[in-house]
Structures are given as structure tokens and as C-alpha cells.
Design a protein around this motif. Structure first.
Motif, PDB file in Angstrom:
ATOM      1  N   PRO A  10     -19.946 -17.477  27.569  1.00  0.00           N
ATOM      2  CA  PRO A  10     -20.514 -18.708  27.309  1.00  0.00           C
ATOM      3  C   PRO A  10     -20.997 -18.924  26.049  1.00  0.00           C
ATOM      4  CG  PRO A  10     -21.357 -17.681  29.536  1.00  0.00           C
ATOM      5  CD  PRO A  10     -20.512 -16.602  28.613  1.00  0.00           C
ATOM      6  N   GLY A  11     -20.862 -20.241  25.472  1.00  0.00           N
ATOM      7  CA  GLY A  11     -21.198 -20.380  23.896  1.00  0.00           C
ATOM      8  C   GLY A  11     -20.073 -20.088  23.058  1.00  0.00           C
ATOM      9  N   PHE A  12     -19.078 -19.459  23.416  1.00  0.00           N
ATOM     10  CA  PHE A  12     -18.132 -19.196  22.414  1.00  0.00           C
ATOM     11  C   PHE A  12     -17.143 -20.394  21.809  1.00  0.00           C
ATOM     12  CE2 PHE A  12     -13.594 -18.408  21.738  1.00  0.00           C
ATOM     13  CZ  PHE A  12     -13.587 -17.476  20.559  1.00  0.00           C
ATOM     14  N   GLY A  13     -17.029 -20.792  20.724  1.00  0.00           N
ATOM     15  CA  GLY A  13     -16.357 -21.595  20.384  1.00  0.00           C
ATOM     16  C   GLY A  13     -15.161 -21.596  19.580  1.00  0.00           C
ATOM     17  N   GLY A  14     -14.755 -20.323  19.392  1.00  0.00           N
ATOM     18  CA  GLY A  14     -13.462 -19.999  18.613  1.00  0.00           C
ATOM     19  C   GLY A  14     -13.685 -18.889  17.691  1.00  0.00           C
ATOM     20  N   LEU A  18     -13.863 -11.273  10.281  1.00  0.00           N
ATOM     21  CA  LEU A  18     -13.898 -11.750  11.881  1.00  0.00           C
ATOM     22  C   LEU A  18     -14.921 -13.128  11.770  1.00  0.00           C
ATOM     23  CD1 LEU A  18     -13.422 -12.216  14.611  1.00  0.00           C
ATOM     24  CD2 LEU A  18     -15.249 -10.385  14.893  1.00  0.00           C
ATOM     25  N   LEU A  19     -14.560 -14.010  11.973  1.00  0.00           N
ATOM     26  CA  LEU A  19     -15.354 -15.358  12.270  1.00  0.00           C
ATOM     27  C   LEU A  19     -15.599 -15.900  13.490  1.00  0.00           C
ATOM     28  CD1 LEU A  19     -14.413 -17.185   8.890  1.00  0.00           C
ATOM     29  CD2 LEU A  19     -16.504 -15.925   9.364  1.00  0.00           C
ATOM     30  N   VAL A  20     -16.701 -16.049  14.003  1.00  0.00           N
ATOM     31  CA  VAL A  20     -16.836 -16.369  15.623  1.00  0.00           C
ATOM     32  C   VAL A  20     -17.732 -17.469  15.512  1.00  0.00           C
ATOM     33  CG1 VAL A  20     -17.044 -15.771  17.938  1.00  0.00           C
ATOM     34  CG2 VAL A  20     -16.129 -14.182  16.379  1.00  0.00           C
ATOM     35  N   GLU A  21     -17.414 -18.545  16.038  1.00  0.00           N
ATOM     36  CA  GLU A  21     -18.314 -19.814  16.313  1.00  0.00           C
ATOM     37  C   GLU A  21     -18.928 -19.608  17.670  1.00  0.00           C
ATOM     38  OE1 GLU A  21     -16.182 -23.335  15.885  1.00  0.00           O
ATOM     39  OE2 GLU A  21     -15.721 -23.041  13.727  1.00  0.00           O
ATOM     40  N   TRP A  22     -20.378 -19.820  17.600  1.00  0.00           N
ATOM     41  CA  TRP A  22     -20.902 -19.758  18.887  1.00  0.00           C
ATOM     42  C   TRP A  22     -21.863 -21.060  19.113  1.00  0.00           C
ATOM     43  CZ3 TRP A  22     -20.094 -16.142  22.336  1.00  0.00           C
ATOM     44  CH2 TRP A  22     -19.580 -14.585  21.823  1.00  0.00           C
ATOM     45  N   ASP A  23     -22.141 -21.413  20.093  1.00  0.00           N
ATOM     46  CA  ASP A  23     -22.852 -22.734  20.426  1.00  0.00           C
ATOM     47  C   ASP A  23     -24.388 -22.401  19.902  1.00  0.00           C
ATOM     48  OD1 ASP A  23     -21.075 -24.197  21.403  1.00  0.00           O
ATOM     49  OD2 ASP A  23     -21.822 -23.907  23.444  1.00  0.00           O
ATOM     50  N   ARG A  24     -25.224 -21.102  20.111  1.00  0.00           N
ATOM     51  CA  ARG A  24     -26.283 -20.684  19.953  1.00  0.00           C
ATOM     52  C   ARG A  24     -26.317 -19.368  19.618  1.00  0.00           C
ATOM     53  NH1 ARG A  24     -29.872 -20.544  23.844  1.00  0.00           N
ATOM     54  NH2 ARG A  24     -28.260 -19.848  25.077  1.00  0.00           N
ATOM     55  N   LEU A  25     -27.101 -18.817  18.635  1.00  0.00           N
ATOM     56  CA  LEU A  25     -27.353 -17.402  18.220  1.00  0.00           C
ATOM     57  C   LEU A  25     -27.401 -16.434  19.445  1.00  0.00           C
ATOM     58  CD1 LEU A  25     -27.672 -15.318  16.089  1.00  0.00           C
ATOM     59  CD2 LEU A  25     -30.170 -15.870  16.156  1.00  0.00           C
ATOM     60  N   GLU A  26     -28.149 -17.218  20.538  1.00  0.00           N
ATOM     61  CA  GLU A  26     -28.388 -16.229  21.598  1.00  0.00           C
ATOM     62  C   GLU A  26     -27.163 -16.023  22.386  1.00  0.00           C
ATOM     63  OE1 GLU A  26     -31.816 -17.927  19.840  1.00  0.00           O
ATOM     64  OE2 GLU A  26     -30.269 -18.724  21.118  1.00  0.00           O
ATOM     65  N   GLU A  46     -20.746 -16.629  13.267  1.00  0.00           N
ATOM     66  CA  GLU A  46     -20.860 -15.091  13.207  1.00  0.00           C
ATOM     67  C   GLU A  46     -19.661 -14.551  12.361  1.00  0.00           C
ATOM     68  OE1 GLU A  46     -19.521 -11.263  15.771  1.00  0.00           O
ATOM     69  OE2 GLU A  46     -19.687 -13.144  16.577  1.00  0.00           O
ATOM     70  N   HIS A  47     -20.233 -13.701  11.159  1.00  0.00           N
ATOM     71  CA  HIS A  47     -19.025 -13.130  10.134  1.00  0.00           C
ATOM     72  C   HIS A  47     -19.272 -11.442  10.136  1.00  0.00           C
ATOM     73  CE1 HIS A  47     -21.440 -12.376   6.653  1.00  0.00           C
ATOM     74  NE2 HIS A  47     -22.209 -13.206   7.070  1.00  0.00           N
ATOM     75  N   GLU A  55     -23.490 -10.512  10.729  1.00  0.00           N
ATOM     76  CA  GLU A  55     -24.516 -11.413  10.736  1.00  0.00           C
ATOM     77  C   GLU A  55     -24.092 -13.083  11.152  1.00  0.00           C
ATOM     78  OE1 GLU A  55     -26.284  -9.917   6.297  1.00  0.00           O
ATOM     79  OE2 GLU A  55     -24.282 -10.765   6.264  1.00  0.00           O
ATOM     80  N   HIS A  56     -25.043 -13.654  10.673  1.00  0.00           N
ATOM     81  CA  HIS A  56     -24.851 -15.117  11.504  1.00  0.00           C
ATOM     82  C   HIS A  56     -25.323 -16.202  10.311  1.00  0.00           C
ATOM     83  CE1 HIS A  56     -25.581 -12.465  14.925  1.00  0.00           C
ATOM     84  NE2 HIS A  56     -24.662 -12.928  15.305  1.00  0.00           N
TER      85      HIS A  56
END
Length: 98
Positions: free
Chosen positions: A33-37, A52-60, A4-5, A90-91
């Protein structure tokens, strides 16, 4: 992994308060849940704008899980009043890296 950015345009003079609020709010998103950093960076050319950059396991995990949760309401109350205008989120999916 989905990245995510968002460019966060913070109201002039509110940068210090925003950073303090974000430091508190990050534990809210980190518990999702699914948050990666995440990383939060200030733009050099536009010091009132943050990346802001956020890592997620899945878009959902972001669009349904976090945004549909009571935790998001708390996040929103802590941070959204700092933005003018409201940021576009956006993702992306990684294609390659070096």
C-alpha cells in the motif's frame, strides 16, 4: 509523494544474480500500500553500484507499512545478502521540477 533513494553497492561478480533477484522481488514491493513506482539504475562510473528510487504516497507507507510487513522479510531475504556495505536509505520530498 515521497521519494526513497538508496545507492546499492552489490558484491563484485554478483551483479547479474542481483538483477535477476531484483526482477523477482519487485512484485513484492509493488504490492505494498502506498507504492507508486520504482526505478533501478546501474551507475556508469561504478557498475557494481545501483541507484534505487521508489515513490511512496507517504513516508509511513515505506517506513512503517512496507518495512513492518511480512513482505519486507521476503524482500530482505532475496536481496540484502548482495550488499556490501549495507546501503543508506533516505527519503526526499519534491521541491520543484522542470
Amino acid at each position: 509523494m515521497v521519494l526513497e533513494h538508496a545507492l546499492l553497492p552489490v558484491r563484485p561478480g554478483q551483479e547479474e544474480a542481483f538483477e535477476a533477484a531484483f526482477a523477482q522481488a519487485r512484485s513484492i514491493i509493488a504490492a505494498s500500500p502506498g507504492f507508486g513506482g520504482l526505478t533501478l539504475s546501474r551507475l556508469v562510473e561504478r557498475p557494481g553500484t545501483y541507484l534505487l528510487l521508489v515513490e511512496w504516497d507517504r513516508l509511513e507507507d515505506h517506513t512503517e507499512g512496507f518495512r513492518g510487513s511480512p513482505a519486507y522479510e521476503e524482500w530482505r531475504a532475496m536481496l540484502h545478502h548482495f550488499y556490501d556495505p549495507f546501503p543508506v536509505v533516505e527519503h526526499a520530498e519534491r521541491v520543484m521540477e522542470a
